[in-house]
Design a protein around this motif. Sequence first.
Motif: not given
Length: 142
Positions: A3-4, A33-35, A39-40, A42-46
């Motif tokens: 993602m990054y 996988m869903k967790e 998490n990804c 959540s980080q992307a939104r932030h």
Amino acid sequence: CMMYLAFVHEATGLGWWIHHPGYVGHGGYFKKMKEEIMNCVSQARHLAPMLLAPDAPVKVAVEPNDLGLHLRAKEYDGRTYIIAVNPHEELPVSCRFALPEGKSFKKVDVLFEDRSFRPGKKTGSFGDLFAPRAVHVYRIEK
């Protein structure tokens, strides 16, 4: 990590799917996988406002510069952000980051990792370690 890498290389959208034929019907695999995906997300939104902001007008130096790290520096809300990705599957990386001469900073926060550090008094730089496939997102306070 992936993602990054997409963010470093100017992606403006992401999509996910979960598929592995050996695990079809196994709830534990899909739950994990869903967790991870949540998490990804959540980080992307932030990070979204920073990711959509202009690139930083300063060049960030990395030493040594032949480590294969993928970097992108952004400027948002009066701060400089560095997204740094070690894409290597097995190779850990140790490096130092520095802003151009004359550009100072007070503190570096490593987002999502609950750690921070101050720049070296003489060098105005900071160092860090990257495990294989590790990502660090730095927020630099000027």
